[in-house]
Design an enzyme around this catalytic site. Structure first.
Site, PDB file in Angstrom:
ATOM      1  N   GLY A  42      -0.893  16.061 -10.374  1.00  0.00           N
ATOM      2  CA  GLY A  42      -1.022  15.063  -9.310  1.00  0.00           C
ATOM      3  C   GLY A  42      -0.393  15.488  -7.991  1.00  0.00           C
ATOM      4  O   GLY A  42      -0.619  14.850  -6.960  1.00  0.00           O
ATOM      5  N   ARG A  99       7.322  -4.851   5.286  1.00  0.00           N
ATOM      6  CA  ARG A  99       7.911  -6.137   4.902  1.00  0.00           C
ATOM      7  C   ARG A  99       9.367  -5.972   4.484  1.00  0.00           C
ATOM      8  O   ARG A  99      10.105  -6.941   4.388  1.00  0.00           O
ATOM      9  CB  ARG A  99       7.092  -6.764   3.771  1.00  0.00           C
ATOM     10  CG  ARG A  99       5.783  -7.371   4.267  1.00  0.00           C
ATOM     11  CD  ARG A  99       4.898  -7.877   3.149  1.00  0.00           C
ATOM     12  NE  ARG A  99       4.161  -6.801   2.507  1.00  0.00           N
ATOM     13  CZ  ARG A  99       3.191  -6.993   1.614  1.00  0.00           C
ATOM     14  NH1 ARG A  99       2.857  -8.222   1.274  1.00  0.00           N
ATOM     15  NH2 ARG A  99       2.553  -5.977   1.078  1.00  0.00           N
ATOM     16  N   HIS A 133       4.590  -5.720  11.070  1.00  0.00           N
ATOM     17  CA  HIS A 133       4.981  -6.985  10.440  1.00  0.00           C
ATOM     18  C   HIS A 133       6.083  -7.670  11.254  1.00  0.00           C
ATOM     19  O   HIS A 133       6.141  -8.898  11.320  1.00  0.00           O
ATOM     20  CB  HIS A 133       5.443  -6.725   9.009  1.00  0.00           C
ATOM     21  CG  HIS A 133       5.658  -7.977   8.226  1.00  0.00           C
ATOM     22  ND1 HIS A 133       4.641  -8.882   7.985  1.00  0.00           N
ATOM     23  CD2 HIS A 133       6.773  -8.498   7.649  1.00  0.00           C
ATOM     24  CE1 HIS A 133       5.127  -9.897   7.289  1.00  0.00           C
ATOM     25  NE2 HIS A 133       6.409  -9.691   7.073  1.00  0.00           N
ATOM     26  N   ASP A 172       2.734 -19.438   8.777  1.00  0.00           N
ATOM     27  CA  ASP A 172       4.168 -19.583   8.495  1.00  0.00           C
ATOM     28  C   ASP A 172       4.944 -19.616   9.804  1.00  0.00           C
ATOM     29  O   ASP A 172       4.401 -19.358  10.875  1.00  0.00           O
ATOM     30  CB  ASP A 172       4.681 -18.452   7.581  1.00  0.00           C
ATOM     31  CG  ASP A 172       4.341 -17.071   8.120  1.00  0.00           C
ATOM     32  OD1 ASP A 172       4.331 -16.895   9.361  1.00  0.00           O
ATOM     33  OD2 ASP A 172       4.063 -16.170   7.315  1.00  0.00           O
ATOM     34  N   LYS A 195       5.905 -23.332   4.804  1.00  0.00           N
ATOM     35  CA  LYS A 195       5.765 -23.097   3.364  1.00  0.00           C
ATOM     36  C   LYS A 195       7.106 -22.680   2.772  1.00  0.00           C
ATOM     37  O   LYS A 195       7.948 -22.086   3.451  1.00  0.00           O
ATOM     38  CB  LYS A 195       4.700 -22.028   3.096  1.00  0.00           C
ATOM     39  CG  LYS A 195       5.048 -20.643   3.606  1.00  0.00           C
ATOM     40  CD  LYS A 195       3.896 -19.650   3.433  1.00  0.00           C
ATOM     41  CE  LYS A 195       4.306 -18.290   3.985  1.00  0.00           C
ATOM     42  NZ  LYS A 195       3.236 -17.340   4.082  1.00  0.00           N
ATOM     43  N   ASP A 225      -2.527 -10.349   1.973  1.00  0.00           N
ATOM     44  CA  ASP A 225      -2.245  -9.600   0.752  1.00  0.00           C
ATOM     45  C   ASP A 225      -2.975 -10.252  -0.426  1.00  0.00           C
ATOM     46  O   ASP A 225      -4.116  -9.913  -0.726  1.00  0.00           O
ATOM     47  CB  ASP A 225      -0.734  -9.524   0.534  1.00  0.00           C
ATOM     48  CG  ASP A 225      -0.344  -8.575  -0.600  1.00  0.00           C
ATOM     49  OD1 ASP A 225      -1.250  -8.096  -1.315  1.00  0.00           O
ATOM     50  OD2 ASP A 225       0.853  -8.305  -0.781  1.00  0.00           O
ATOM     51  N   GLY A 228      -3.293 -15.974  -1.113  1.00  0.00           N
ATOM     52  CA  GLY A 228      -2.851 -17.298  -1.546  1.00  0.00           C
ATOM     53  C   GLY A 228      -2.483 -18.219  -0.394  1.00  0.00           C
ATOM     54  O   GLY A 228      -2.891 -19.388  -0.362  1.00  0.00           O
TER      55      GLY A 228
END
Length: 313
Positions: A42, A99, A133, A172, A195, A225, A228
């Site tokens: 790999g 993040r 981000h 958010d 949230k 991502d 949701g």
């Protein structure tokens, strides 16, 4: 001809081959040749086939997981440094690990800072990225950072929809600055979703701050991502009387069963850029290419002219 007048070269990491080709086409250059040898375990070794001595080069590659994508970028940067390239710009449309930009609990890594150090150690003399981000990640670098805004490509598309009664929404509290910037350009109202999460990627409760009744809502975020948050926000807004809900998200990570969530949600349309290639097509997903924006900024960097005129916000 002096070295400063040598044409730049653009190279691609494998995960961003299509985007890099589109950027090269927009720029008016052939894509440079990278040969990658693979070992059976790999491990891989990139080699630049074209000479880069004394040239400015751009290496295009988003660093989304798995970590091979970051490793490939680092190896190509190192190869360019050792081949005596004059300037090496890491063009990272989606800056992965972003993040992890602070210690939000004891004994965790600050991954974004670590990645910044790795890119500089590998040989990057400049970073070009889009919709980080958190804006302050630019401060993790000791090298110049060109931070592009996807609003430059998304706002003309939103305008072309000719919607009345637009309301911009942030999914958010952290995205409120981005939402206000969009609303200023579109002269629209803003609502914010509040949230609470039990753990990463799992939302416990969501409330709406602001009014969406009889409005065409556009949610804006830097990434999607699992999908949701946006699915839940869209369903909540339609319950509160919104006429329609669209979402504008720069980076389509779309992990797990995100595609199913989007298709089963009340979202009318998900507008994304091509910083990360889609894993599959979806009738609800519209892709707006960032290639012309990157090519335009790369032209200005090569010519040493100001890039601020490229931004709508």
């Amino acid at each position: 001809m002096g070295n400063s007048q040598l044409a730049p070269k653009i190279f691609a990491c494998r995960q961003s081959q299509v985007l890099a080709q589109n950027i090269a086409d927009s720029y008016g250059l052939e894509l440079g040749n990278v040969k990658i040898s693979e070992f059976s375990d790999g491990e891989f070794q990139p080699a630049l086939v074209d000479s880069v001595r004394g040239r400015r080069i751009f290496v295009v590659g988003s660093t989304f997981p798995n970590s091979d994508n970051l490793m490939e970028m680092l190896l190509i940067l190192d190869a360019a440094k050792r081949a005596s390239a004059r300037h090496i710009t890491a063009v990272i449309p989606y800056f992965g690990w972003a993040r992890q930009d602070r210690k939000d609990q004891p004994r965790v890594a600050i991954g974004a800072k670590l990645v910044a150090n790795l890119l500089q150690a590998a040989g990057a003399t400049r970073i070009m990225t889009m919709d980080l981000h958190a804006d302050q990640i630019q401060g993790f670098f000791e090298k110049p950072v060109d931070h592009l805004y996807a609003s430059t490509i998304f706002l003309p598309y939103v305008k072309s929809l000719n919607l009345d009664n637009i309301t911009i929404a942030s999914p958010d509290m952290g995205g409120s600055k981005r939402a206000y910037a969009y609303s200023k350009y579109l002269e629209s109202e803003v609502v914010i979703c509040y949230k609470q999460r039990l753990k990463a990627n799992v939302i416990d409760t969501m409330e709406l701050i602001g009014e969406v009744k009889d409005r065409n809502v556009i949610l804006v975020d830097d990434m999607i991502d699992t999908g949701g948050t946006l699915a839940k926000a869209a369903d909540l807004m339609m319950e509160k009387g919104a006429l329609s809900v669209r979402a504008v998200c720069t980076h389509p990570i779309l992990s797990g069963n995100a595609y199913e969530k989007i298709e089963n949600s009340k979202l009318l349309e998900l507008i994304v850029s091509d910083t990360i290639p889609l894993k599959r097509e979806s009738s609800k997903i519209k892709v707006v290419s960032c290639a012309p924006l990157f090519a335009g900024v790369m032209h200005k960097v090569q010519e040493n002219t100001s890039i601020s005129g490229q931004f709508l916000m």
